[in-house]
Design an enzyme around this catalytic site. Structure first.
Site, mmCIF file in Angstrom:
data_model
loop_
_atom_site.group_PDB
_atom_site.id
_atom_site.type_symbol
_atom_site.label_atom_id
_atom_site.label_comp_id
_atom_site.label_asym_id
_atom_site.label_seq_id
_atom_site.Cartn_x
_atom_site.Cartn_y
_atom_site.Cartn_z
ATOM 1 N N ASP A 138 0.433 1.215 5.078
ATOM 2 C CA ASP A 138 0.562 2.252 6.107
ATOM 3 C C ASP A 138 -0.689 3.080 6.307
ATOM 4 O OD1 ASP A 138 3.753 2.343 4.799
ATOM 5 O OD2 ASP A 138 3.347 1.891 6.909
ATOM 6 N N HIS A 181 9.154 4.852 3.183
ATOM 7 C CA HIS A 181 9.080 3.425 3.532
ATOM 8 C C HIS A 181 8.318 3.293 4.859
ATOM 9 C CE1 HIS A 181 10.082 -0.722 3.781
ATOM 10 N NE2 HIS A 181 11.374 -0.664 4.089
ATOM 11 N N HIS A 214 2.666 2.540 -4.315
ATOM 12 C CA HIS A 214 3.576 1.437 -3.982
ATOM 13 C C HIS A 214 4.397 1.083 -5.215
ATOM 14 C CE1 HIS A 214 5.040 -2.402 -2.419
ATOM 15 N NE2 HIS A 214 4.653 -1.967 -1.241
#
Ligand code: SDX
Length: 376
Positions: free
Chosen positions: A313, A220, A259
């Site tokens: 990210d 995460h 994802h």
């Protein structure tokens, strides 16, 4: 055969007006406004208002919100004393989880579930966490604390307290855009954690503390640090392709890709890619961006067909590094922003609350006799 939805994949567990995600088309909206428009034209402070109220503010509302937010930047001597007691070697996310929890200790009414009071507490947490993170980093470097400046925006004030000098307009804008992009994202693991805790009518401090714990995980929020570690492992751009191929062959996860919801390009990554390239070139980090681009090209060729694309990210790592942030502060940056989304979802949960309590499919034996320990 168990009917359990592993990882609650595909399960709709709440309604929200805060963010909309279309994973197939790569769309993200906050309260119906496209994330790209917000990143380009808005600012994190008004996006924070949106998260706590479900809409953007008008001018008088925004001025009042700014007064509340910037008026709460400072932390008490008690909080500073606690911060000074934390070992310099502590990991920032563990420090952050501890300090958010500690903010409840000074609140005379920490357990309130009155929505306006919870909203005011959320603003207090949102305002103080940057001061805490910047303060921790300065103390661990043996530097004096820099008091917050209430004349600065959320983005500029954090960078000022961290570095001891006001950021350039470019750095302030880049950091502000990062904060906007990370503010909310539906029922991700940390936000769902905040909702579960809130659904028991526990307090906002417990909800945000639990969410920080969930965010730290490498699957995460911890992924942005993992991306930077990967970029540092790759000596130069010519090795990037083989590095990725070796990882894929070993069935390792490439941090910053894939994802649960996006099976297309994460729209936040689209914006961050451009920002990362600009900042990297401006700050002598062009090699970082070049490595990232080479990794992306290889991943695109190898796994895009499986719906695996860069997520938020991947390029935030190069962006944060180019802004001058230390690697172990990357995930705390994610938390700085996501406090707005976590609090917004906690407020939504309180409004028409129902205890979140799913079922588990029992797959063990039945009617077994109790056997005394001597016979076991
Ligand atoms: C965030 O939920 C949110 O919205 C989160 C977030 C937010 O804003 O809150 O968007 C922020 O957390 C982004 C994600 C950051 N995490 C990472 O970058 C870690 C690396 N990514 C993966 O671990 C993975 O993609 C997840 C955890 C993000 C999602 O995984 P899923 O949905 O559980 O998918 P999966 O693990 O079942 O993978 C499906 C297939 C597998 O291959 P097979 O076993 O079917 O052959 O895709 C492969 C996986 O091996 N795969 C990857 C991969 N991600 C998935 N292969 C290589 N590299 C990857 N990154």
């Amino acid at each position: 055969m168990s009917t359990a939805a592993k990882g609650l994949e595909g399960i709709v567990a709440a309604e929200t007006v805060l963010s909309f995600i279309d994973g197939e088309r790569g769309i993200l909206e906050y309260a119906g406004i496209a994330i790209n428009d917000l990143a380009k034209d808005s600012n994190f402070e008004e996006v924070s208002f949106l998260m706590l109220n479900g809409r953007l503010p008008n001018k008088p509302e925004f001025d009042a919100f700014l007064a509340d937010l910037r008026g709460a930047y400072t932390i008490s001597d008690h909080t500073i004393g606690l911060l000074r007691s934390i070992p310099a070697t502590a990991q920032p996310m563990h420090m952050l989880r501890t300090m958010v929890s500690a903010l409840a200790l000074e609140d005379p009414n920490p357990n309130s579930i009155d929505i306006p009071e919870v909203r005011a507490k959320a603003i207090r947490i949102l305002a103080k966490v940057p001061t805490i993170v910047a303060g921790f980093d300065r103390l661990r470097r043996g530097l004096d604390l820099i008091a917050p400046d209430q004349n600065l925006t959320f983005a500029a004030n954090f960078l000022y307290m961290l570095n001891g000098e006001k950021p350039t307009a470019t750095m302030e804008r880049a950091f502000d855009a990062c904060m906007i992009l990370h503010a909310d994202h539906g029922l991700n693991a940390s936000t769902f954690t905040a909702r579960v805790i809130t659904s028991t009518l526990s307090d906002i401090y417990s909800a945000i503390t639990g969410a920080v714990g969930a965010l730290r995980g490498p699957l995460h929020g911890g992924a942005n640090e993992g991306v930077m570690v990967m970029l540092n492992e790759i000596e130069n751009v010519s090795e990037a392709e083989q590095f990725v191929m070796n990882k894929l062959a070993a069935k390792d996860r490439i941090m910053g890709f894939g994802h649960r919801v996006y099976k297309s390009y994460d729209p936040r990554a689209t914006y961050l890619k451009t920002l990362a390239e600009q900042l990297a070139n401006d700050t002598g980090n062009a090699d970082l961006y070049a490595k990232s681009h080479a990794i992306e090209k290889t991943m695109d060729r190898e796994v895009a067909s499986k719906g695996i694309y860069p997520n938020v990210d991947f390029y935030s790592a190069t962006t944060y590094h180019s802004i001058g942030l230390k690697l172990d502060l990357f995930t705390p940056m994610f938390a700085l922003s996501r406090i707005a989304g976590w609090a917004g979802h906690a407020l939504e949960q309180l409004d028409g609350n129902r205890l979140i309590r799913p079922k588990a499919d029992y797959v063990g034996p039945h009617e077994k006799p109790y056997v005394a320990i001597e016979q076991r």
